[in-house]
Design an enzyme around this catalytic site. Structure first.
Site, PDB file in Angstrom:
ATOM      1  N   GLU A  13       0.806  -1.221   0.000  1.00 33.33           N
ATOM      2  CA  GLU A  13       0.000   0.000   0.000  1.00 33.33           C
ATOM      3  C   GLU A  13       0.838   1.268   0.000  1.00 33.33           C
ATOM      4  O   GLU A  13       0.312   2.369  -0.209  1.00 33.33           O
ATOM      5  CB  GLU A  13      -0.942  -0.006   1.210  1.00 33.33           C
ATOM      6  CG  GLU A  13      -2.060  -1.041   1.057  1.00 33.33           C
ATOM      7  CD  GLU A  13      -2.994  -1.096   2.254  1.00 33.33           C
ATOM      8  OE1 GLU A  13      -2.601  -0.625   3.337  1.00 33.33           O
ATOM      9  OE2 GLU A  13      -4.113  -1.615   2.097  1.00 33.33           O
TER      10      GLU A  13
ATOM     11  N   GLU B 263       6.927 -21.941   7.726  1.00 33.53           N
ATOM     12  CA  GLU B 263       7.425 -21.064   8.790  1.00 33.53           C
ATOM     13  C   GLU B 263       8.480 -21.741   9.667  1.00 33.53           C
ATOM     14  O   GLU B 263       9.100 -21.091  10.507  1.00 33.53           O
ATOM     15  CB  GLU B 263       6.283 -20.572   9.660  1.00 33.53           C
ATOM     16  CG  GLU B 263       5.615 -21.628  10.521  1.00 33.53           C
ATOM     17  CD  GLU B 263       4.591 -21.009  11.461  1.00 33.53           C
ATOM     18  OE1 GLU B 263       4.751 -21.188  12.683  1.00 33.53           O
ATOM     19  OE2 GLU B 263       3.633 -20.353  10.993  1.00 33.53           O
TER      20      GLU B 263
END
Length: 274
Positions: free
Chosen positions: A81, A112
């Site tokens: 963004e 992960e």
């Protein structure tokens, strides 16, 4: 025995017996605790903001986020963004998620748990000591994130983190930890809830404060935003109408010509009247 706050039992039980109204009220009551927890971490956030601004402004550096699951998605979201909001390059703030971009939509099994993969992923961007790396992990125990932070620190990078447990392995590995302890989740262990909300608030603060200090906001306006749709063009026109005291037609004409609110303001704001 697990002492992590994020894994502690919810303060509520028999959730399945609650009415819809009770569920929503109780979730909302828990959510109200989040900004108060963030407030306590403001001094920690301030340090990271200033370190990032220094590296970007003086060393042509960049800001990287790494995370897994919800934490990784929030980092990628914040990074993605920045270009449309502040008109910066897509290479200035970069978010990476364990398992790669496909993990944004669908969980990648065991991604992960690899302690070495984050640093490998960062190598694709030629990361260097001019850059800053922020690891995001609610638990503060995610191997992907801790491994990346440790490797970055060994290579001379400034490192920070956003976590929701105090004194976690991730905080210990990071030079400048940000710890926002929001307490047990409404649904036990569901860190996409309060922990995720806290991470989003911190990321909002971090990137927005950095961009303001780098001069990407004028007054309180997004003068460098990308004019990529009608809504944003309309917002740009309104900015020009207010700042230059001109008509909507004139604002539209100028934006069409110069393609940037900032350019129009720089050219016409201080232009002497004939």
């Amino acid at each position: 025995m697990n002492n992590r706050t994020t894994e502690q039992a919810s303060l509520y039980d028999h959730l399945e017996k609650m009415s819809t109204g009770e569920l929503l009220k109780n979730i909302n009551n828990e959510d109200k605790k989040v900004p108060l927890a963030v407030e306590k971490a403001l001094p920690q956030i301030e340090i990271v903001v200033d370190k990032v601004v220094e590296k970007i402004s003086k060393h042509n550096g960049r800001l990287f986020y790494i995370g897994a699951g919800t934490s990784g998605r929030l980092g990628v979201l914040d990074a993605s963004e920045c270009p449309p909001t502040f008109g910066v390059s897509h290479n200035l703030v970069i978010g990476l998620i364990a398992g790669g971009d496909k993990a944004l939509r669908k969980a990648v099994e065991n991604a992960e748990d690899d302690t070495e993969q984050a640093w490998k992923d960062l190598q694709e961007f030629s990361i260097s000591k001019n850059d800053v790396l922020v690891g995001i992990a609610a638990s503060g125990t995610t191997p992907y994130v801790i491994g990346g932070i440790k490797a970055a620190r060994e290579n001379g990078l400034i490192t920070g983190c956003i976590t929701n447990n105090a004194g976690s392995p991730l905080s210990e590995a990071s030079e400048f930890p940000i710890e926002v302890v929001v307490g047990p989740e409404f649904v036990t262990g569901s860190t996409r809830m309060k922990s995720g909300t806290a991470q989003k608030l911190v990321l909002n603060m971090l990137s927005t404060a950095v961009m303001i200090k780098l001069g990407r906001i004028k007054g309180n306006k997004m003068v460098d935003m990308q004019l990529s749709n009608k809504k944003l063009v309309g917002r740009g026109e309104l900015m020009l109408m207010e700042e230059l005291k001109i008509s909507q037609h004139m604002a539209s004409t100028l934006l069409e010509e110069y393609k940037s609110v900032r350019k129009v303001l720089e050219i016409f704001k201080n232009k002497p009247e004939k």
